[in-house]
Design an enzyme around this catalytic site. Structure first.
Site, PDB file in Angstrom:
ATOM      1  N   ALA A  10      -5.320 -47.781  21.219  1.00 30.04           N
ATOM      2  CA  ALA A  10      -5.645 -49.181  20.902  1.00 30.04           C
ATOM      3  C   ALA A  10      -5.574 -49.950  22.227  1.00 30.04           C
ATOM      4  O   ALA A  10      -4.508 -50.429  22.624  1.00 30.04           O
ATOM      5  CB  ALA A  10      -4.652 -49.725  19.892  1.00 30.04           C
ATOM      6  N   GLY A  20       0.887 -56.831  23.792  1.00 28.69           N
ATOM      7  CA  GLY A  20       0.693 -55.440  23.369  1.00 28.69           C
ATOM      8  C   GLY A  20       0.063 -55.403  21.990  1.00 28.69           C
ATOM      9  O   GLY A  20      -0.551 -56.381  21.558  1.00 28.69           O
ATOM     10  N   ASN A  21       0.198 -54.300  21.299  1.00 27.24           N
ATOM     11  CA  ASN A  21      -0.265 -54.238  19.908  1.00 27.24           C
ATOM     12  C   ASN A  21       0.612 -53.241  19.153  1.00 27.24           C
ATOM     13  O   ASN A  21       1.508 -52.639  19.737  1.00 27.24           O
ATOM     14  CB  ASN A  21      -1.753 -53.897  19.832  1.00 27.24           C
ATOM     15  CG  ASN A  21      -2.059 -52.544  20.439  1.00 27.24           C
ATOM     16  OD1 ASN A  21      -1.611 -51.525  19.949  1.00 27.24           O
ATOM     17  ND2 ASN A  21      -2.806 -52.554  21.542  1.00 27.24           N
ATOM     18  N   GLN A  22       0.334 -53.077  17.856  1.00 26.79           N
ATOM     19  CA  GLN A  22       1.282 -52.330  17.012  1.00 26.79           C
ATOM     20  C   GLN A  22       1.045 -50.823  16.973  1.00 26.79           C
ATOM     21  O   GLN A  22       1.665 -50.119  16.180  1.00 26.79           O
ATOM     22  CB  GLN A  22       1.204 -52.876  15.599  1.00 26.79           C
ATOM     23  CG  GLN A  22       1.684 -54.295  15.526  1.00 26.79           C
ATOM     24  CD  GLN A  22       1.754 -54.745  14.088  1.00 26.79           C
ATOM     25  OE1 GLN A  22       2.278 -54.051  13.235  1.00 26.79           O
ATOM     26  NE2 GLN A  22       1.211 -55.904  13.814  1.00 26.79           N
ATOM     27  N   SER A  23       0.158 -50.308  17.802  1.00 27.09           N
ATOM     28  CA  SER A  23      -0.100 -48.865  17.769  1.00 27.09           C
ATOM     29  C   SER A  23       1.165 -48.094  18.178  1.00 27.09           C
ATOM     30  O   SER A  23       1.828 -48.455  19.149  1.00 27.09           O
ATOM     31  CB  SER A  23      -1.238 -48.532  18.736  1.00 27.09           C
ATOM     32  OG  SER A  23      -1.312 -47.147  18.927  1.00 27.09           O
TER      33      SER A  23
END
Ligand code: CTP
Length: 398
Positions: free
Chosen positions: A276, A208-211
């Site tokens: 994102a 995943g990512n930090q958005s």
């Protein structure tokens, strides 16, 4: 813009309550019909008589009037009002509003609001900076309430810092601006993507990512408040939205987002891709949990579809396409390159080199770049205000 508007003002027990008679006078002068509600404790700070005289209406404190047996309906006020301004709001009331507690008439009215709500906090600087107060403000903001932040200056305690309630003249101007912009996206359908995507590795893991989705949700709320019909395609996020003009579609992966964007693209006049989205994904996630071994592990990723690039190729001249660029180096040139390559009308540059900006922060500092070459450099602002700036820029080209 304020003439003939119906506004509820809710006063809680803060010393700044002494300024509310000025706010009532300003609104009455503009032709507003004002109904004032107070918490019982607020009566220690400003009198009911002053407020009923200035507002030309009885001041409401309890659900019933014990002597006449008259019933004050919070539900009726909730549908009557074009806007509600809660000012000043103490840390106590802020916490109750955020948690849905309804132990007085002011709070039941807040929960019954069907109109835009403005929350104007006032408290001492340490209370205002407490993480619980900050969390409550973020939560209230994510529900679509508009926070009019306190100013920095001398406080009633004698200390100096952020906590002073915004001045009545400014509150009045902000409400006027709000009504002026309220319908400027009426008749438009706006597609907004928000949040991260999760690319599944096996039944328990993903990339995943930090958005957090806050920028996209702020854009969706702002567009809905300004009259647009909004389709919000959201990746996994804890955020909530409850504006009746927002249709929310929850997705998980880049492939889900691709599918949802294609489904709603043709219907949309303006497309804002704030999500994102993963650049790489897995061809086929593992069916069973990956077992550990004492060897290193490499997993093969394949490129995900660049949705924005594809939409840029499909775009009709009547549609306006806005992308985001998240950069860590040579920011402006990289963003301009993306704008051209993806055939965008605007690109919003988010630099990770700016302090308190980007993923995980309630604030953001963006540069808005139009395909004509026009550049608007923003300041560090809360994401709701950044959303407003982005929509103002878009509006000037529609
Ligand atoms: N985007 C997209 N589909 C992807 C990846 C990104 O639609 N698979 C969109 C994002 O929503 C954003 C824009 O493309 O509006 C730019 O995203 P960004 O991550 O900054 O750039 P990329 O094009 O992915 O390029 P790079 O990661 O190499 O900087």
């Amino acid at each position: 813009m304020l003439k003939d508007k119906k506004i509820v003002i809710g006063i809680t027990a803060s010393i700044a309550a002494y300024k509310i008679p000025f706010l009532v006078r300003l609104l009455i002068k503009e032709g507003v019909e004002v109904r004032v509600i107070m918490t019982p404790a607020a009566m220690d700070f400003v009198t009911r008589l002053t407020l009923s005289t200035l507002s030309r209406n009885p001041v409401l404190i309890e659900p019933f009037n014990g002597s006449t047996g008259e019933w004050n309906s919070h539900v009726e006020l909730g549908t009557w009002a074009d806007a509600m301004i809660f000012a000043p709001v103490t840390a106590n009331t802020l916490g109750k509003m955020a948690q849905g507690i309804a132990d007085n008439f002011l709070l039941t009215t807040y929960l019954s609001a069907k109109c835009p709500v403005f929350i104007v906090p006032a408290m001492d600087l340490d209370m205002y900076n407490h993480p619980s107060v900050k969390n409550n403000l973020e939560l209230l903001s994510s529900f679509g309430n508009r926070i009019i932040e306190p100013q920095t200056g001398e406080l009633a305690s004698g200390l100096s810092g952020q906590g002073r309630m915004e001045e009545p003249e400014t509150i009045c101007r902000l409400i006027d601006d709000f009504f002026a912009k309220q319908d400027d996206f009426a008749g438009k359908t706006i597609l907004v993507t928000a949040g991260p995507t999760n690319e599944k590795i096996d039944p328990v893991r993903f990339i995943g990512n930090q958005s957090t989705g806050l920028m996209g949700f702020s854009l969706a709320n702002e567009a809905a408040e300004r009259g647009a019909r909004v389709i919000l395609i959201a990746g996994p996020t804890k955020l909530t939205c409850n504006h009746p003009s927002i249709t929310r579609i929850d997705i998980i992966s880049a492939a889900d987002m691709h599918k949802a964007c294609l489904e709603y693209f043709a219907l949309s006049d303006i497309i804002i891709m704030a999500a994102a989205v993963a650049d790489y994904t897995f061809q086929s996630p593992l069916e069973h949990k990956l077992k550990k071994s004492d060897k290193g592990l490499s997993i093969e990723l394949v490129p995900a579809t660049d949705i924005l690039l594809e939409l840029g190729q499909m775009k009709k001249t009547s549609q306006l396409l806005v992308g985001f660029a998240l950069e860590t180096e040579d920011e402006l040139n990289n963003a301009k390159e993306k704008l051209k390559k993806k055939k965008l009308d605007f690109i919003i540059l988010n630099s990770l080199n700016e302090e308190r900006s980007g993923f995980g922060y309630p604030t953001n500092k963006v540069t808005i770049i139009h395909k004509s070459g026009k550049i608007i450099e923003g300041l560090l602002k809360d994401k709701k205000t950044v959303a407003r700036d982005i929509l103002d820029a878009i509006l000037s080209y529609t």
